[in-house]
Design a protein around this motif. Structure first.
Motif, PDB file in Angstrom:
ATOM      1  N   PHE A   1     -25.305  52.005  19.839  1.00  0.00           N
ATOM      2  CA  PHE A   1     -24.015  52.356  20.437  1.00  0.00           C
ATOM      3  C   PHE A   1     -24.013  51.979  21.916  1.00  0.00           C
ATOM      4  CE2 PHE A   1     -23.364  54.585  16.593  1.00  0.00           C
ATOM      5  CZ  PHE A   1     -22.042  54.998  16.526  1.00  0.00           C
ATOM      6  N   ARG A   2     -25.086  52.384  22.607  1.00  0.00           N
ATOM      7  CA  ARG A   2     -25.182  52.098  24.040  1.00  0.00           C
ATOM      8  C   ARG A   2     -25.114  50.597  24.316  1.00  0.00           C
ATOM      9  NH1 ARG A   2     -29.431  50.524  26.929  1.00  0.00           N
ATOM     10  NH2 ARG A   2     -30.926  51.073  25.250  1.00  0.00           N
ATOM     11  N   LYS A   3     -25.871  49.829  23.563  1.00  0.00           N
ATOM     12  CA  LYS A   3     -25.911  48.381  23.787  1.00  0.00           C
ATOM     13  C   LYS A   3     -24.556  47.726  23.506  1.00  0.00           C
ATOM     14  CE  LYS A   3     -30.832  48.000  22.625  1.00  0.00           C
ATOM     15  NZ  LYS A   3     -31.813  47.539  21.602  1.00  0.00           N
ATOM     16  N   GLU A   4     -23.901  48.146  22.426  1.00  0.00           N
ATOM     17  CA  GLU A   4     -22.607  47.560  22.075  1.00  0.00           C
ATOM     18  C   GLU A   4     -21.536  47.925  23.088  1.00  0.00           C
ATOM     19  OE1 GLU A   4     -21.793  45.335  19.745  1.00  0.00           O
ATOM     20  OE2 GLU A   4     -23.936  45.212  19.269  1.00  0.00           O
ATOM     21  N   TRP A   5     -21.533  49.189  23.542  1.00  0.00           N
ATOM     22  CA  TRP A   5     -20.538  49.605  24.538  1.00  0.00           C
ATOM     23  C   TRP A   5     -20.774  48.885  25.865  1.00  0.00           C
ATOM     24  CZ3 TRP A   5     -20.320  55.663  23.643  1.00  0.00           C
ATOM     25  CH2 TRP A   5     -19.655  55.904  22.442  1.00  0.00           C
ATOM     26  N   LYS A   6     -22.047  48.665  26.206  1.00  0.00           N
ATOM     27  CA  LYS A   6     -22.346  47.915  27.429  1.00  0.00           C
ATOM     28  C   LYS A   6     -21.882  46.470  27.285  1.00  0.00           C
ATOM     29  CE  LYS A   6     -26.082  46.887  30.672  1.00  0.00           C
ATOM     30  NZ  LYS A   6     -27.532  47.041  30.968  1.00  0.00           N
ATOM     31  N   LYS A   7     -22.089  45.883  26.102  1.00  0.00           N
ATOM     32  CA  LYS A   7     -21.655  44.521  25.833  1.00  0.00           C
ATOM     33  C   LYS A   7     -20.125  44.401  25.949  1.00  0.00           C
ATOM     34  CE  LYS A   7     -23.636  42.839  22.244  1.00  0.00           C
ATOM     35  NZ  LYS A   7     -23.920  42.552  20.810  1.00  0.00           N
ATOM     36  N   MET A   8     -19.421  45.467  25.565  1.00  0.00           N
ATOM     37  CA  MET A   8     -17.956  45.492  25.639  1.00  0.00           C
ATOM     38  C   MET A   8     -17.448  45.681  27.066  1.00  0.00           C
ATOM     39  SD  MET A   8     -17.336  47.897  22.274  1.00  0.00           S
ATOM     40  CE  MET A   8     -15.621  48.231  22.658  1.00  0.00           C
ATOM     41  N   GLY A   9     -18.351  46.032  27.982  1.00  0.00           N
ATOM     42  CA  GLY A   9     -17.950  46.267  29.364  1.00  0.00           C
ATOM     43  C   GLY A   9     -17.224  47.579  29.568  1.00  0.00           C
TER      44      GLY A   9
ATOM     45  N   SER B   1     -16.508  51.604  30.435  1.00  0.00           N
ATOM     46  CA  SER B   1     -16.879  52.580  31.460  1.00  0.00           C
ATOM     47  C   SER B   1     -16.246  53.907  31.081  1.00  0.00           C
ATOM     48  CB  SER B   1     -16.409  52.133  32.848  1.00  0.00           C
ATOM     49  OG  SER B   1     -14.991  52.029  32.879  1.00  0.00           O
ATOM     50  N   PHE B   2     -16.764  54.990  31.633  1.00  0.00           N
ATOM     51  CA  PHE B   2     -16.309  56.317  31.248  1.00  0.00           C
ATOM     52  C   PHE B   2     -16.040  57.175  32.483  1.00  0.00           C
ATOM     53  CE2 PHE B   2     -19.036  54.678  27.891  1.00  0.00           C
ATOM     54  CZ  PHE B   2     -18.196  54.785  26.786  1.00  0.00           C
TER      55      PHE B   2
ATOM     56  N   ALA C   1     -17.350  59.869  27.019  1.00  0.00           N
ATOM     57  CA  ALA C   1     -18.352  59.599  25.983  1.00  0.00           C
ATOM     58  C   ALA C   1     -18.929  60.946  25.554  1.00  0.00           C
ATOM     59  CB  ALA C   1     -19.455  58.704  26.531  1.00  0.00           C
ATOM     60  N   VAL C   2     -18.798  61.254  24.268  1.00  0.00           N
ATOM     61  CA  VAL C   2     -19.252  62.550  23.751  1.00  0.00           C
ATOM     62  C   VAL C   2     -20.480  62.323  22.879  1.00  0.00           C
ATOM     63  CG1 VAL C   2     -18.591  64.670  22.584  1.00  0.00           C
ATOM     64  CG2 VAL C   2     -16.838  63.285  23.711  1.00  0.00           C
TER      65      VAL C   2
ATOM     66  N   PHE D   1     -24.264  53.907  32.204  1.00  0.00           N
ATOM     67  CA  PHE D   1     -22.857  54.285  32.297  1.00  0.00           C
ATOM     68  C   PHE D   1     -22.526  55.380  33.319  1.00  0.00           C
ATOM     69  CE2 PHE D   1     -23.274  52.579  27.950  1.00  0.00           C
ATOM     70  CZ  PHE D   1     -22.302  51.602  28.001  1.00  0.00           C
ATOM     71  N   TYR D   2     -23.528  56.039  33.861  1.00  0.00           N
ATOM     72  CA  TYR D   2     -23.255  57.113  34.820  1.00  0.00           C
ATOM     73  C   TYR D   2     -23.157  56.530  36.225  1.00  0.00           C
ATOM     74  CZ  TYR D   2     -23.828  61.553  37.342  1.00  0.00           C
ATOM     75  OH  TYR D   2     -23.657  62.638  38.164  1.00  0.00           O
TER      76      TYR D   2
END
Length: 298
Positions: free
Chosen positions: A62-70, A72-73, A6-7, A97-98
């Motif tokens: 962005f954070r909420k949508e990526w978390k909803k998608m499950g 990881s980085f 994640a950049v 995500f960390y």
């Protein structure tokens, strides 16, 4: 499975820096860059005029949508931050995500050549210090290292002897890393260290890595030009190398060579400094076979 980073950085239409540099470099290394823009600019801020659309309030989406998608980085890589509020958004992102299998690389963008950037404030410095304490690896230039350690940059510029300069910078890094029993980055790479080689009198620029009680230094002749985005290119190569398991000293050496070649070409062609360097033709040097599994938190 492809490694993902994640950049978190701004996107500039012109200037070959920030996300423009990170996306191309990280992708060339066989790692997937997942951009989270902090701002959208028509051109980087070194140009005399530019349009900027601040994305601070959109970072949460962005954070909420990526978390909803499950999602990881394998890595999280932060660059330019316009202020303390954006760093607060980064902390929220880290909370989600960390993990123990994720590395955090923070490029603490605040100034260069002894000058603080226009967005610098005491609040930004305080927040950046906290971000650095949470990071696994950081890539400050000498100005930023001085800011993080409350060191007078002018004092560092007065050190003429190469050995003493490296010792002083190494000690500043060790002050930041501490014992690692509480907080602090395990690895620090200080970029753009300009000095005169006492053996041949040649002006050079180098990068110093301090990690695990050891130091590694690599340097190249100073071309005489300072270009936009070279720090972003370097940090992106370090992030991509960390994700695919490269040894820090190896990717640091390779990054230095690529940037040196790009600067040489750009200087010969009189490329304006704000435009950034012509690095694209050297991306093939990064596309080597995967050197091992990605590394987790140090």
């Amino acid at each position: 499975m492809t490694k993902k980073i994640a950049v978190i950085n701004d996107l500039s239409g012109f200037g070959k820096c920030s996300l423009t540099a990170a996306i191309s470099v990280i992708a060339s290394m066989g790692v997937q860059p997942c951009p989270l823009p902090t701002a959208i600019l028509s051109a980087q801020t070194g140009y005399p005029s530019y349009f900027c659309d601040d994305y601070t309030d959109k970072m949460d989406e962005f954070r909420k949508e990526w978390k909803k998608m499950g999602e990881s980085f394998d890595g999280i890589y932060t660059g330019f931050m316009a202020g303390g509020r954006q760093i607060e958004k980064v902390f929220d992102f880290l909370d989600d995500f960390y993990t123990g299998d994720t590395f955090l690389l923070a490029d603490p963008v605040m100034g260069d050549n002894g000058r603080k950037y226009d967005m610098f404030t005491p609040e930004l410095l305080s927040m950046m210090k906290e971000l650095v304490r949470r990071a696994d690896i950081i890539t400050p230039n000498l100005t930023e290292l001085c800011l993080l350690t409350d060191t007078d940059y002018r004092m560092m510029k007065e050190i003429r002897e190469q050995k003493k300069l490296m010792e002083a910078i190494g000690q500043m890094c060790r002050d930041l890393t501490g014992s690692r029993t509480s907080a602090g980055p395990a690895e620090i790479v200080v970029t753009g260290i300009c000095y005169t080689d006492q053996t041949d009198g040649v002006r050079k620029v180098g990068n110093l890595a301090v990690a695990g009680g050891r130091t590694e230094f690599s340097s190249f002749p100073f071309i005489g030009e300072s270009y936009s985005g070279t720090g972003d290119l370097f940090a992106s190569m370090i992030a991509g190398g960390r994700a695919r398991g490269d040894a820090l000293e190896d990717i640091m050496e390779l990054a230095g060579k690529i940037i040196e070649l790009a600067i040489q070409d750009s200087a010969k062609r009189d490329v304006p400094r704000n435009d950034g360097v012509d690095y694209e033709q050297y991306l093939w040097m990064l596309a080597k076979q995967n050197s091992g599994a990605g590394q987790g938190k140090a």
